[in-house]
Every structure is written in C-alpha cells, then in structure tokens.
Design an enzyme around this catalytic site. Structure first.
Site, PDB file in Angstrom:
ATOM      1  N   LEU A 264     -18.101  -2.690   2.150  1.00  0.00           N
ATOM      2  CA  LEU A 264     -19.001  -1.597   1.565  1.00  0.00           C
ATOM      3  C   LEU A 264     -18.826  -1.560   0.111  1.00  0.00           C
ATOM      4  CD1 LEU A 264     -18.711   1.094   4.385  1.00  0.00           C
ATOM      5  CD2 LEU A 264     -20.629  -0.716   3.995  1.00  0.00           C
TER       6      LEU A 264
ATOM      7  N   TYR B 212       0.725  -1.297  -0.069  1.00  0.00           N
ATOM      8  CA  TYR B 212       0.157  -0.050  -0.176  1.00  0.00           C
ATOM      9  C   TYR B 212       1.063   1.364  -0.048  1.00  0.00           C
ATOM     10  CZ  TYR B 212      -3.760  -3.113   1.453  1.00  0.00           C
ATOM     11  OH  TYR B 212      -4.478  -4.259   1.558  1.00  0.00           O
TER      12      TYR B 212
ATOM     13  N   GLY C 242     -16.679   1.409  -1.192  1.00  0.00           N
ATOM     14  CA  GLY C 242     -17.495   2.672  -0.826  1.00  0.00           C
ATOM     15  C   GLY C 242     -18.897   2.691  -1.746  1.00  0.00           C
ATOM     16  N   PHE C 243     -18.879   2.010  -2.766  1.00  0.00           N
ATOM     17  CA  PHE C 243     -19.916   1.935  -3.653  1.00  0.00           C
ATOM     18  C   PHE C 243     -21.322   1.588  -2.735  1.00  0.00           C
ATOM     19  CE2 PHE C 243     -22.891   0.287  -6.910  1.00  0.00           C
ATOM     20  CZ  PHE C 243     -22.947   1.149  -7.780  1.00  0.00           C
ATOM     21  N   LEU C 244     -21.712   0.893  -1.852  1.00  0.00           N
ATOM     22  CA  LEU C 244     -22.767   0.568  -1.187  1.00  0.00           C
ATOM     23  C   LEU C 244     -23.000   1.659  -0.199  1.00  0.00           C
ATOM     24  CD1 LEU C 244     -22.336  -3.211  -0.627  1.00  0.00           C
ATOM     25  CD2 LEU C 244     -23.377  -2.314  -2.314  1.00  0.00           C
TER      26      LEU C 244
END
Length: 337
Positions: free
Chosen positions: A214, A64, A217-219
């Site tokens: 999630l 990352y 982030g989409f949900l």
C-alpha cells in the site's frame, strides 16, 4: 496452522500453504510514529485477533525496533506458536550508539543472528528465515550455505531472500532451495516486473512476498499532506514523500479513490486485491497498528477485480508514474544486489 475457511497460497512450488494475505509487524515497534507501553499492549491484543481471523503468515525482522518487534511477537507466540507461520530476517546490523546501519552476511553472523532471534521470539524453530539485504562483500553461496546448516539443525524450516537481484536469487537457489523472495511490490512499485526478478522467481518456483503493497500507507488515501507525519515517522525522509513528489503522487491516489468508490470498496482493498490478482504466487504482507485498518485490509480477500478494472489500474500506473525513489540514496544502494 491453516484455517480452511481462509484463502491459502503456497509458499513456493513445493512449500506449505499459508494465508493468502499475511501481516507485517514492523510498524508495531518502530518507523511509523512513537511507540509506548500502551501501544504495545494494544498491539498484543490485536495480534491475538489477527490469529483468530486466520491471518497467520507473520513477518518480522531482528532490526525492527532493534529486537523489540521479535520480543513483542513472543508475548503472543508463547501460547499460540503452532497457529502462526513465523518469518523473520537477519542481515541489517544497527549500531546501538550512532543508529547507523551496515549489512553482514558472513556465515558466523548468520548463526549468531539466528540464535539471537530464536531467543527473542521464544521459539525453537523459525518457519521462514530471510537474508534481509545482500552483503556485497560476502558471496551469496557462503551466506546461503550457512543458512542451510540451520535448516539441517531444525532451527529454520525454509529459506528466503529480500531485495536481491535476479542473478543473486539464481545463485542462492543453486545452493539451497529458496522458498520466498520478499520485495516491495504494489501499484506504485513494479520494479521486479521489469528487471528479471519476477520472471526468475517464477521460473524457479519461488513465492513473492510483497511488502509495503500500500505504498507505506500512502495509497490508502489517509495521508493528505507531508504534515500528517508525526514524530518518529520515517516516511518524512523518503523521496516519494517530499514536497513536490508528494503532491504529484497524490494524483494516482485520487484516481484509485475514484475506482474504489465506484466499486464500493476501500482504496486499501482495491490495491491489495490488485496485488493478489497479479498471480497466485504473490502474498502481500501489509502492516498496521490499528484494528480497523487490519480488518479493512482483510476485506480485500473478498474483492474480485474484473479484467477491465485490472486494465484500468495498469493504465493509470503507466499514465501517472511515481515520483521519487523508494529510499534515500544510501538505502537504494542496498537493493537489487
């Protein structure tokens, strides 16, 4: 390391208790938009608040930000190491010139990667060390044996795997107990329920660490169009976010928004509560760079779903299956090996 006022879950059958909701730090250094010095300072401040709240099960990886995420966490760990259950990963190797990625699980690389992570994190011991992706060219027994040596030396406390197949999990566990299995799991990714991985982990007493619970982030309902993705956001390249698939997948989000509104909670809280309701061996690790989203997610610990609500969500997922694979073709070749 634990806060008695925060719900806890056990890491594996005989492992330690950790916060029932963890934190994925990946987005603080890469993948979800541009990162600058100001945003890093904001991240450090947020990480302190996250500890204060009692969310102490932290997830990072050496890839990352090509090590920057571990270095970011080190700024907080240098004064608060004993308050965090620290998880990191190795195995995805990034080419600093081309940006290309490969996978390495050789015993030599296991040790080299661990030493590098310890140095970047500024710690003596990693609480949970995962193999990020399985190396198809190296027997899992060889990789895990090398990881087990790190446990004997006190550099690592517990071992984990990520995105491995049920057979690989079983073979690895025979060499050294695997405490945790990290995998994408949530309302729009139920793959592990249907291919034996969830059943295998439960048979062996391995905790499920759910990343991207999630849907990246989409949900949450915050993303209304592919145009919402800014520079440096890798989601614009994922099949589920492409035009056509995006609009179809938004139908499920709208249904979740309806249920959440009726219950008086946010969509994020609804989805995270649903994930945690699938078993007390599941620990979601949503990530964010924003304080308001962290506290929104944290509020899911206070949300209890009824049997009827759980059934309704299951029925919606079956009725509105997700369009598109989780990763592009090359990425999909590295999962479930």
């Amino acid at each position: 390391m634990t806060n008695s006022t925060v719900p806890q879950r056990r890491l594996g059958r005989n492992g330690p208790l950790v916060s029932a909701l963890g934190f994925g730090a990946m987005g603080m250094s890469e993948f979800y938009g541009a990162i600058d010095e100001k945003s890093e300072e904001e991240s450090v401040a947020l990480l302190h608040k996250i500890i204060d709240t009692g969310c102490t099960f932290w997830d990072t990886a050496d890839m990352y930000g090509t090590g920057r995420n571990e270095q970011l966490l080190s700024r907080v760990l240098k004064t608060r190491r004993n308050e965090v259950f620290l998880c990191t990963k190795f195995g995805i190797v990034r080419d600093g010139t081309s940006g290309g990625r490969s996978v390495c699980g050789t015993p030599e690389y296991v040790r080299k990667a661990c030493e590098a992570s310890l140095a970047r994190l500024g710690v003596d011991t990693i609480d949970l060390y995962y193999q990020h992706r399985v190396d198809p060219l190296v027997p899992i027994e060889d990789t895990v044996a090398a990881m087990a040596e790190l446990v004997k030396e006190g550099k690592v406390r517990y071992l984990g795997l990520s995105e491995a197949s049920a057979e690989t999990i079983r073979r690895a566990h025979a060499v050294h107990p695997i405490a945790a299995y990290q995998v994408e799991y949530g309302p729009w990714c139920l793959d592990i329920e249907n291919d034996g991985r969830l059943a295998t982990c439960r048979e062996l007493g391995i905790a499920i660490i759910a990343y991207s619970p999630l849907g990246r982030g989409f949900l949450t309902g915050a993303i209304k169009s592919p145009a919402d993705f800014g520079e440096g956001d890798f989601r614009k390249y994922l099949p589920r976010f492409q035009p056509g698939a995006f609009e179809k997948n938004l139908e499920l989000v709208h249904e979740f928004e309806r249920i959440a509104a009726a219950k008086g909670v946010t969509v994020s809280q609804l989805c995270l509560a649903w994930v945690m309701a699938q078993g007390d061996d599941i620990i979601p690790i949503p990530g964010t760079k924003r304080e308001k989203y962290f506290f929104d997610n944290w509020g899911s610990l206070n949300v209890k779903l009824t049997d009827a609500e759980l059934r309704e969500i299951r029925e919606l997922i079956a009725k509105l299956p997700v369009e598109g694979t989780r990763y592009p073709e090359n990425g999909m070749k590295l999962v479930n090996l």
